[in-house]
Write a protein that holds these residues in place. Structure first.
Motif, PDB file in Angstrom:
ATOM      1  N   VAL A  29      47.955 -30.506  -3.592  1.00 33.86           N
ATOM      2  CA  VAL A  29      47.947 -31.317  -2.374  1.00 33.86           C
ATOM      3  C   VAL A  29      47.025 -30.680  -1.337  1.00 33.86           C
ATOM      4  O   VAL A  29      46.702 -29.501  -1.417  1.00 33.86           O
ATOM      5  N   LYS A  30      46.603 -31.509  -0.381  1.00 37.99           N
ATOM      6  CA  LYS A  30      45.788 -31.005   0.734  1.00 37.99           C
ATOM      7  C   LYS A  30      46.291 -31.623   2.033  1.00 37.99           C
ATOM      8  O   LYS A  30      46.899 -32.708   2.019  1.00 37.99           O
ATOM      9  N   SER A  31      46.021 -30.930   3.131  1.00 39.75           N
ATOM     10  CA  SER A  31      46.553 -31.383   4.415  1.00 39.75           C
ATOM     11  C   SER A  31      45.736 -32.534   4.987  1.00 39.75           C
ATOM     12  O   SER A  31      44.524 -32.630   4.764  1.00 39.75           O
ATOM     13  N   VAL A  32      46.404 -33.413   5.714  1.00 38.45           N
ATOM     14  CA  VAL A  32      45.747 -34.499   6.455  1.00 38.45           C
ATOM     15  C   VAL A  32      46.387 -34.601   7.834  1.00 38.45           C
ATOM     16  O   VAL A  32      47.488 -34.102   8.074  1.00 38.45           O
ATOM     17  N   PHE A  33      45.667 -35.274   8.737  1.00 38.71           N
ATOM     18  CA  PHE A  33      46.124 -35.412  10.121  1.00 38.71           C
ATOM     19  C   PHE A  33      46.800 -36.772  10.283  1.00 38.71           C
ATOM     20  O   PHE A  33      46.186 -37.803  10.031  1.00 38.71           O
ATOM     21  N   ARG A  34      48.055 -36.757  10.670  1.00 40.64           N
ATOM     22  CA  ARG A  34      48.828 -38.003  10.778  1.00 40.64           C
ATOM     23  C   ARG A  34      49.746 -37.975  11.992  1.00 40.64           C
ATOM     24  O   ARG A  34      49.961 -36.928  12.596  1.00 40.64           O
ATOM     25  N   VAL A  35      50.324 -39.118  12.287  1.00 38.33           N
ATOM     26  CA  VAL A  35      51.373 -39.195  13.298  1.00 38.33           C
ATOM     27  C   VAL A  35      52.657 -38.684  12.657  1.00 38.33           C
ATOM     28  O   VAL A  35      53.037 -39.153  11.581  1.00 38.33           O
ATOM     29  N   LEU A  36      53.311 -37.717  13.294  1.00 36.94           N
ATOM     30  CA  LEU A  36      54.579 -37.217  12.753  1.00 36.94           C
ATOM     31  C   LEU A  36      55.729 -38.102  13.239  1.00 36.94           C
ATOM     32  O   LEU A  36      56.590 -38.491  12.477  1.00 36.94           O
ATOM     33  N   ASP A  37      55.760 -38.386  14.505  1.00 36.99           N
ATOM     34  CA  ASP A  37      56.712 -39.365  15.037  1.00 36.99           C
ATOM     35  C   ASP A  37      56.288 -39.771  16.438  1.00 36.99           C
ATOM     36  O   ASP A  37      55.389 -39.168  17.028  1.00 36.99           O
ATOM     37  N   ARG A  38      56.933 -40.821  16.925  1.00 36.97           N
ATOM     38  CA  ARG A  38      56.606 -41.346  18.247  1.00 36.97           C
ATOM     39  C   ARG A  38      57.891 -41.407  19.059  1.00 36.97           C
ATOM     40  O   ARG A  38      58.918 -41.855  18.539  1.00 36.97           O
ATOM     41  N   GLU A  39      57.843 -40.970  20.311  1.00 36.69           N
ATOM     42  CA  GLU A  39      59.032 -41.034  21.158  1.00 36.69           C
ATOM     43  C   GLU A  39      59.131 -42.426  21.761  1.00 36.69           C
ATOM     44  O   GLU A  39      58.745 -42.651  22.916  1.00 36.69           O
ATOM     45  N   GLY A  40      59.621 -43.354  20.952  1.00 36.36           N
ATOM     46  CA  GLY A  40      59.757 -44.736  21.403  1.00 36.36           C
ATOM     47  C   GLY A  40      58.407 -45.364  21.682  1.00 36.36           C
ATOM     48  O   GLY A  40      57.377 -44.902  21.183  1.00 36.36           O
ATOM     49  N   SER A  41      58.417 -46.442  22.486  1.00 34.94           N
ATOM     50  CA  SER A  41      57.151 -47.135  22.749  1.00 34.94           C
ATOM     51  C   SER A  41      56.457 -46.596  23.991  1.00 34.94           C
ATOM     52  O   SER A  41      55.295 -46.932  24.249  1.00 34.94           O
ATOM     53  N   ASP A  42      57.157 -45.744  24.777  1.00 39.61           N
ATOM     54  CA  ASP A  42      56.523 -45.259  26.009  1.00 39.61           C
ATOM     55  C   ASP A  42      56.459 -43.740  26.099  1.00 39.61           C
ATOM     56  O   ASP A  42      56.086 -43.183  27.125  1.00 39.61           O
ATOM     57  N   GLY A  43      56.855 -43.052  25.011  1.00 36.48           N
ATOM     58  CA  GLY A  43      56.840 -41.589  25.044  1.00 36.48           C
ATOM     59  C   GLY A  43      55.622 -41.010  24.351  1.00 36.48           C
ATOM     60  O   GLY A  43      54.668 -41.708  24.011  1.00 36.48           O
ATOM     61  N   ILE A  44      55.680 -39.685  24.152  1.00 40.30           N
ATOM     62  CA  ILE A  44      54.573 -38.954  23.524  1.00 40.30           C
ATOM     63  C   ILE A  44      54.469 -39.310  22.035  1.00 40.30           C
ATOM     64  O   ILE A  44      55.476 -39.562  21.374  1.00 40.30           O
ATOM     65  N   ILE A  45      53.245 -39.338  21.534  1.00 39.08           N
ATOM     66  CA  ILE A  45      53.013 -39.466  20.096  1.00 39.08           C
ATOM     67  C   ILE A  45      52.801 -38.054  19.561  1.00 39.08           C
ATOM     68  O   ILE A  45      51.931 -37.326  20.043  1.00 39.08           O
ATOM     69  N   HIS A  46      53.636 -37.649  18.601  1.00 35.19           N
ATOM     70  CA  HIS A  46      53.505 -36.311  18.021  1.00 35.19           C
ATOM     71  C   HIS A  46      52.595 -36.377  16.795  1.00 35.19           C
ATOM     72  O   HIS A  46      52.956 -36.976  15.784  1.00 35.19           O
ATOM     73  N   TYR A  47      51.435 -35.763  16.909  1.00 36.55           N
ATOM     74  CA  TYR A  47      50.515 -35.687  15.771  1.00 36.55           C
ATOM     75  C   TYR A  47      50.737 -34.370  15.040  1.00 36.55           C
ATOM     76  O   TYR A  47      51.278 -33.420  15.602  1.00 36.55           O
ATOM     77  N   GLY A  48      50.276 -34.323  13.805  1.00 40.22           N
ATOM     78  CA  GLY A  48      50.394 -33.080  13.074  1.00 40.22           C
ATOM     79  C   GLY A  48      49.931 -33.227  11.646  1.00 40.22           C
ATOM     80  O   GLY A  48      49.198 -34.156  11.302  1.00 40.22           O
ATOM     81  N   THR A  49      50.394 -32.307  10.808  1.00 38.73           N
ATOM     82  CA  THR A  49      49.899 -32.200   9.437  1.00 38.73           C
ATOM     83  C   THR A  49      50.901 -32.755   8.439  1.00 38.73           C
ATOM     84  O   THR A  49      52.090 -32.452   8.520  1.00 38.73           O
ATOM     85  N   LYS A  50      50.401 -33.563   7.528  1.00 35.59           N
ATOM     86  CA  LYS A  50      51.153 -33.959   6.343  1.00 35.59           C
ATOM     87  C   LYS A  50      50.253 -33.657   5.156  1.00 35.59           C
ATOM     88  O   LYS A  50      49.138 -33.136   5.326  1.00 35.59           O
ATOM     89  N   PHE A  51      50.705 -33.987   3.956  1.00 36.34           N
ATOM     90  CA  PHE A  51      49.907 -33.676   2.773  1.00 36.34           C
ATOM     91  C   PHE A  51      49.692 -34.929   1.918  1.00 36.34           C
ATOM     92  O   PHE A  51      50.523 -35.835   1.932  1.00 36.34           O
ATOM     93  N   VAL A  52      48.581 -34.932   1.215  1.00 37.62           N
ATOM     94  CA  VAL A  52      48.282 -36.012   0.264  1.00 37.62           C
ATOM     95  C   VAL A  52      47.880 -35.377  -1.065  1.00 37.62           C
ATOM     96  O   VAL A  52      47.449 -34.219  -1.087  1.00 37.62           O
ATOM     97  N   PRO A  53      47.989 -36.109  -2.169  1.00 33.54           N
ATOM     98  CA  PRO A  53      47.528 -35.567  -3.455  1.00 33.54           C
ATOM     99  C   PRO A  53      46.060 -35.150  -3.366  1.00 33.54           C
ATOM    100  O   PRO A  53      45.239 -35.869  -2.800  1.00 33.54           O
ATOM    101  N   ASP A  54      45.748 -33.970  -3.886  1.00 34.73           N
ATOM    102  CA  ASP A  54      44.374 -33.454  -3.842  1.00 34.73           C
ATOM    103  C   ASP A  54      43.700 -33.799  -5.160  1.00 34.73           C
ATOM    104  O   ASP A  54      43.591 -32.980  -6.071  1.00 34.73           O
ATOM    105  N   VAL A  55      43.269 -35.046  -5.248  1.00 34.48           N
ATOM    106  CA  VAL A  55      42.630 -35.508  -6.484  1.00 34.48           C
ATOM    107  C   VAL A  55      41.144 -35.698  -6.248  1.00 34.48           C
ATOM    108  O   VAL A  55      40.717 -36.004  -5.151  1.00 34.48           O
ATOM    109  N   VAL A  56      40.361 -35.472  -7.294  1.00 38.81           N
ATOM    110  CA  VAL A  56      38.901 -35.611  -7.168  1.00 38.81           C
ATOM    111  C   VAL A  56      38.532 -37.084  -7.313  1.00 38.81           C
ATOM    112  O   VAL A  56      39.057 -37.765  -8.167  1.00 38.81           O
TER     113      VAL A  56
END
Lengths: 347, 131
Positions: free
Chosen positions: B104-131
């Motif tokens: 697997v390799k890391s990607v940049f994604r939304v981790l969660d959102r604090e409702g519709s008017d709060g902070i958007i938490h970005y961070g790292t998730k993983f995806v299959p590392d396929v060629v």
């Protein structure tokens, strides 16, 4: 000479077929697909938005060529779907590529041409000697109201360009713009979906501005359409750029590589940047590229670009996914799941 | 999560910045300020992980808390990074695609959102590392 140092593209993996959208709304799928020339469009995952596209596209650009991120002194993100109404997308990109804190940043909005407006700003900053590198990104998770004509094409994706003077893979010979106050498409503050002037968006909008900027470019450079190996025009559907290209004298062969809208949809601010990325994926030294974007509201930015030897020896294109390879990896959704992905179902 | 905590953790969330003990060579992610092996002889420095790893084990979540409900069913995995640290993370793929040992390799994604008017938490998730 100012030009493109490296570039990167990002397209999410999900797609929906246009015939599936037509099925839900009781429309004639063959008529719509035939009229628009679009067969499917890209859809974001639940945890993707304009900022994640912008970061992934820029990281892909930096994977292709070794650029010290602390030498990037400006980041501009063009989009009409910035995740926050107030709080810049560009700072998230700057942080995620390691360019902060000694940099300037801002978000741009000009319907579908905010990405190319960012490239022009970056060219100015680099050409004036204010900085070594600037990053310009066009990315969108385009909105279209359920059942509206826009829903058949409003797609998702983006591309990033590092602009600099130092051994560019493609020199930007010239840029010029054609702009006027033309209300063909708009979204008011607080509204979820844009509205448009229907057929009005054609002649007084798209065609007037695209041909206006393109003719100005040909006159400025003293060139004719046959002098270019490739051409890419804004592609809200496949019909407009084909008609616009023909009006200007470009051949179907010249626009073929950059015309990715049939399998991608309209990625708004990402459209021309992604089309240009598809051309750079295939280009060889000496190729000349004609670029004209269009943003409703309205305006067009034109670019005359020449690919250099650096595309072979200063950048490893295989280190980032090509536009074609990402278009080929599609996972199809039905309308119900697509509606969930796009946040169209409110619970 | 408070705004201050999210902001403080941006380097590790966005760019997988951990720490490394220069005495024994161990890498720590999330970062540690003291090496538990070398203790007072350890010398901790900042270290950016490569974002590459493999799935050590995983679970398919069919029932999720409110902020992740729209993603279910999703893959939650323990990923062993190239540098040796292990992280609990979402792996973005279909539940029937994941397997133990999957690169697997890391990607940049939304981790969660604090409702519709709060902070958007970005961070790292993983995806299959396929060629």
């Amino acid at each position: 000479m100012v030009g493109i140092i490296t570039y990167g593209a990002y397209i999410p993996r999900y797609r929906i077929k246009i015939e599936e959208i037509a099925r839900v709304w009781g429309a004639n799928a063959a008529e719509i697909t035939g009229g628009l020339g679009v067969i499917e469009k890209a859809v974001p995952d639940y945890d993707e938005n304009t900022a994640t596209f912008a970061v992934e596209a820029t990281r892909s650009a930096l994977a292709r060529r070794s650029v010290d991120p602390t030498e990037i002194k400006a980041v501009y993100v063009g989009s009409e779907s910035h995740p926050y109404a107030v709080k810049p997308t560009a700072v998230t990109v700057g942080e995620a590529i390691g360019a902060t804190p000694v940099m300037t940043a801002a978000d741009y909005e000009f319907a579908c041409k905010a990405g190319t407006a960012g490239i022009q700003t970056a060219m100015g900053l680099v050409s004036s000697g204010m900085m070594k590198y600037a990053v310009a990104i066009g990315a969108d998770t385009a909105q279209g109201a359920p059942g509206d004509a826009l829903e058949y094409t409003a797609a998702a994706g983006g591309a990033a360009y590092v602009i600099g003077n130092d051994d560019p893979i493609a020199v930007i010979n010239h840029t010029c713009s054609f702009t006027s106050d033309t209300p063909d498409f708009w979204r008011r503050e607080g509204e979820d979906y844009p509205r448009h002037g229907g057929r009005f968006s054609g002649d007084p909008g798209y065609f007037k501005h695209v041909t206006g900027a393109a003719k100005m470019m040909l006159a400025d450079m003293g060139t004719k359409p046959s002098d270019y190996d490739y051409a890419v025009f804004h592609q809200p559907n496949a019909t407009f750029p084909q008609k616009g290209a023909a009006m200007l004298g470009f051949t179907p062969e010249q626009i073929k590589t950059g015309l990715i809208v049939p399998r991608l949809g309209n990625t708004y601010s990402g459209a021309v940047p992604l089309g240009l990325a598809a051309i750079l994926d295939a280009a060889k030294p000496g190729d000349r590229i004609f670029v004209t974007s269009y943003g409703s509201g309205a305006g067009s930015d034109a670019f005359d670009i020449t690919v250099t030897d650096a595309i072979l020896n200063k950048i490893d294109r295989s280190k980032g996914p090509s536009v074609e390879s990402t278009l080929a990896k599609a996972k199809y959704l039905d309308y119900a799941v697509y509606a969930r992905h796009k946040g169209k179902i409110k619970v | 999560m408070t705004v201050a905590r999210f902001w403080r953790e941006i380097p590790q969330r966005y760019n997988m910045v951990g720490t490394k003990c220069e005495t024994c060579g161990r890498v720590f992610f999330p970062p540690r300020s003291v090496c538990p092996h070398c203790r007072r002889n350890g010398k901790i420095v900042e270290y950016k992980c490569s974002g590459k790893g493999k799935v050590l084990t995983f679970s398919i979540l069919n029932s999720a808390s409110e902020q992740y409900a729209e993603m279910k069913p999703y893959v939650l995995a323990i990923v062993e990074l190239e540098e040796g640290s292990r992280v609990t993370t979402q792996v973005i793929c279909e539940p029937d695609e994941v397997f133990i040992g999957m690169p697997v390799k890391s990607v940049f994604r939304v981790l969660d959102r604090e409702g519709s008017d709060g902070i958007i938490h970005y961070g790292t998730k993983f995806v299959p590392d396929v060629v």
